[in-house]
Design a protein around this motif. Structure first.
Motif, PDB file in Angstrom:
ATOM      1  N   THR A  23       0.841  -1.194   0.000  1.00  0.00           N
ATOM      2  CA  THR A  23       0.000   0.000   0.000  1.00  0.00           C
ATOM      3  C   THR A  23       0.875   1.243   0.000  1.00  0.00           C
ATOM      4  OG1 THR A  23      -0.119   0.050   2.408  1.00  0.00           O
ATOM      5  CG2 THR A  23      -1.883  -1.127   1.249  1.00  0.00           C
ATOM      6  N   MET A  24       0.239   2.369  -0.337  1.00  0.00           N
ATOM      7  CA  MET A  24       0.911   3.663  -0.324  1.00  0.00           C
ATOM      8  C   MET A  24      -0.113   4.702   0.104  1.00  0.00           C
ATOM      9  SD  MET A  24       2.528   5.747  -3.547  1.00  0.00           S
ATOM     10  CE  MET A  24       4.081   4.881  -3.568  1.00  0.00           C
ATOM     11  N   THR A  25       0.298   5.655   0.918  1.00  0.00           N
ATOM     12  CA  THR A  25      -0.604   6.716   1.344  1.00  0.00           C
ATOM     13  C   THR A  25      -0.274   7.982   0.568  1.00  0.00           C
ATOM     14  OG1 THR A  25      -0.795   5.746   3.530  1.00  0.00           O
ATOM     15  CG2 THR A  25      -1.430   8.050   3.320  1.00  0.00           C
ATOM     16  N   VAL A  26      -1.302   8.532  -0.106  1.00  0.00           N
ATOM     17  CA  VAL A  26      -1.164   9.756  -0.894  1.00  0.00           C
ATOM     18  C   VAL A  26      -2.243  10.722  -0.436  1.00  0.00           C
ATOM     19  CG1 VAL A  26      -1.208  10.740  -3.222  1.00  0.00           C
ATOM     20  CG2 VAL A  26      -0.318   8.434  -2.871  1.00  0.00           C
ATOM     21  N   TYR A  31      -3.774   3.582  -0.721  1.00  0.00           N
ATOM     22  CA  TYR A  31      -4.125   2.840  -1.923  1.00  0.00           C
ATOM     23  C   TYR A  31      -3.331   1.545  -2.001  1.00  0.00           C
ATOM     24  CZ  TYR A  31      -5.876   7.403  -3.461  1.00  0.00           C
ATOM     25  OH  TYR A  31      -6.538   8.596  -3.554  1.00  0.00           O
ATOM     26  N   THR A  32      -3.954   0.520  -2.561  1.00  0.00           N
ATOM     27  CA  THR A  32      -3.247  -0.712  -2.889  1.00  0.00           C
ATOM     28  C   THR A  32      -2.445  -0.429  -4.150  1.00  0.00           C
ATOM     29  OG1 THR A  32      -5.041  -2.024  -1.977  1.00  0.00           O
ATOM     30  CG2 THR A  32      -3.513  -3.155  -3.457  1.00  0.00           C
ATOM     31  N   ILE A  33      -1.153  -0.765  -4.127  1.00  0.00           N
ATOM     32  CA  ILE A  33      -0.282  -0.470  -5.265  1.00  0.00           C
ATOM     33  C   ILE A  33       0.193  -1.771  -5.909  1.00  0.00           C
ATOM     34  CG2 ILE A  33       0.425   1.731  -4.252  1.00  0.00           C
ATOM     35  CD1 ILE A  33       3.093   0.413  -3.495  1.00  0.00           C
ATOM     36  N   LEU A  34       0.868  -1.632  -7.031  1.00  0.00           N
ATOM     37  CA  LEU A  34       1.384  -2.795  -7.746  1.00  0.00           C
ATOM     38  C   LEU A  34       2.546  -3.413  -6.984  1.00  0.00           C
ATOM     39  CD1 LEU A  34       1.456  -1.409 -11.405  1.00  0.00           C
ATOM     40  CD2 LEU A  34      -0.333  -2.774 -10.319  1.00  0.00           C
ATOM     41  N   THR A  35       2.648  -4.717  -7.053  1.00  0.00           N
ATOM     42  CA  THR A  35       3.817  -5.409  -6.511  1.00  0.00           C
ATOM     43  C   THR A  35       4.977  -5.229  -7.485  1.00  0.00           C
ATOM     44  OG1 THR A  35       3.291  -7.480  -7.625  1.00  0.00           O
ATOM     45  CG2 THR A  35       2.348  -7.152  -5.416  1.00  0.00           C
ATOM     46  N   GLN A  36       6.169  -5.621  -7.088  1.00  0.00           N
ATOM     47  CA  GLN A  36       7.320  -5.520  -7.984  1.00  0.00           C
ATOM     48  C   GLN A  36       7.125  -6.366  -9.233  1.00  0.00           C
ATOM     49  OE1 GLN A  36      10.757  -6.412  -5.530  1.00  0.00           O
ATOM     50  NE2 GLN A  36      11.212  -4.240  -5.357  1.00  0.00           N
ATOM     51  N   ILE A  74       5.417   5.867 -11.212  1.00  0.00           N
ATOM     52  CA  ILE A  74       3.991   5.597 -11.070  1.00  0.00           C
ATOM     53  C   ILE A  74       3.388   6.613 -10.112  1.00  0.00           C
ATOM     54  CG2 ILE A  74       2.214   3.944 -10.382  1.00  0.00           C
ATOM     55  CD1 ILE A  74       4.186   1.697 -11.035  1.00  0.00           C
ATOM     56  N   GLU A  75       2.277   7.211 -10.527  1.00  0.00           N
ATOM     57  CA  GLU A  75       1.521   8.128  -9.683  1.00  0.00           C
ATOM     58  C   GLU A  75       0.153   7.502  -9.462  1.00  0.00           C
ATOM     59  OE1 GLU A  75      -0.516  12.410 -10.246  1.00  0.00           O
ATOM     60  OE2 GLU A  75       1.610  12.316 -10.743  1.00  0.00           O
ATOM     61  N   TYR A  76      -0.136   7.153  -8.211  1.00  0.00           N
ATOM     62  CA  TYR A  76      -1.395   6.480  -7.889  1.00  0.00           C
ATOM     63  C   TYR A  76      -2.498   7.494  -7.630  1.00  0.00           C
ATOM     64  CZ  TYR A  76       1.118   2.128  -7.684  1.00  0.00           C
ATOM     65  OH  TYR A  76       1.872   1.030  -8.018  1.00  0.00           O
ATOM     66  N   GLN A  77      -3.693   7.157  -8.144  1.00  0.00           N
ATOM     67  CA  GLN A  77      -4.878   7.985  -7.938  1.00  0.00           C
ATOM     68  C   GLN A  77      -6.011   7.155  -7.327  1.00  0.00           C
ATOM     69  OE1 GLN A  77      -5.259   9.129 -12.000  1.00  0.00           O
ATOM     70  NE2 GLN A  77      -3.736  10.747 -11.824  1.00  0.00           N
ATOM     71  N   GLY A  78      -5.747   5.891  -7.081  1.00  0.00           N
ATOM     72  CA  GLY A  78      -6.712   4.968  -6.502  1.00  0.00           C
ATOM     73  C   GLY A  78      -6.047   3.615  -6.350  1.00  0.00           C
ATOM     74  N   ASP A  79      -6.814   2.609  -5.915  1.00  0.00           N
ATOM     75  CA  ASP A  79      -6.266   1.261  -5.774  1.00  0.00           C
ATOM     76  C   ASP A  79      -5.833   0.740  -7.138  1.00  0.00           C
ATOM     77  OD1 ASP A  79      -6.648   1.140  -3.034  1.00  0.00           O
ATOM     78  OD2 ASP A  79      -8.646   0.259  -3.208  1.00  0.00           O
ATOM     79  N   ARG A  80      -4.512   0.501  -7.292  1.00  0.00           N
ATOM     80  CA  ARG A  80      -3.945  -0.043  -8.525  1.00  0.00           C
ATOM     81  C   ARG A  80      -4.379   0.764  -9.748  1.00  0.00           C
ATOM     82  NH1 ARG A  80      -2.161  -5.207  -8.534  1.00  0.00           N
ATOM     83  NH2 ARG A  80      -3.266  -5.686 -10.442  1.00  0.00           N
TER      84      ARG A  80
END
Length: 129
Positions: A23-26, A31-36, A74-80
């Motif tokens: 996860t990442m907090t923005v 948000y749930t983020i991509l794995t490696q 990568i810039e997250y705007q939601g889960d994945r």
């Protein structure tokens, strides 16, 4: 009674599954983020798309993309979900794949661009008279 136990087991399994995802907090949102490995899948898709005939890359540039590790932003705007750039820099060209939307789904769009690298700009400092 058995239904309650099954619901408890399902809830525990779901929390275990969700708890393992990165996860990442923005801006206060987590948000749930991509794995490696999923990020690597984006790179694989970029390589596949850039290697298709008729793109703006010559054979030497396609080989460079296939053999060189890119920079991934990568810039997250939601889960994945969000925007990603996969960037290769050659001396003659910057090659960028843009992905947007829900990553690694049919709702993910893509574009690519090439540009010439900008020469380093000399800093001009006026002298006091």
């Amino acid at each position: 009674m058995k239904t309650g136990i099954l619901i408890g087991i399902a809830a525990a399994a779901l929390s275990l599954f969700c708890g393992c995802a990165p996860t990442m907090t923005v801006n206060g949102q987590t948000y749930t983020i991509l794995t490696q490995s999923e990020e690597q899948e984006l790179v694989t898709q970029a390589r596949r798309l850039l290697g298709r005939p008729g793109k703006a890359l010559n054979k030497e540039e396609v080989r460079f993309v296939q053999k060189t590790d890119p920079e991934v932003k990568i810039e997250y705007q939601g889960d994945r979900t969000g925007e990603a750039q996969v960037i290769w820099r050659t001396p003659e060209k910057i090659i960028t794949m843009h992905f947007g939307g829900e990553f690694l789904t049919e709702r993910m769009g893509w574009t690519f661009e090439t540009e010439k690298p900008m020469p380093e700009v000399l800093k001009f400092i006026p002298q006091a008279q």
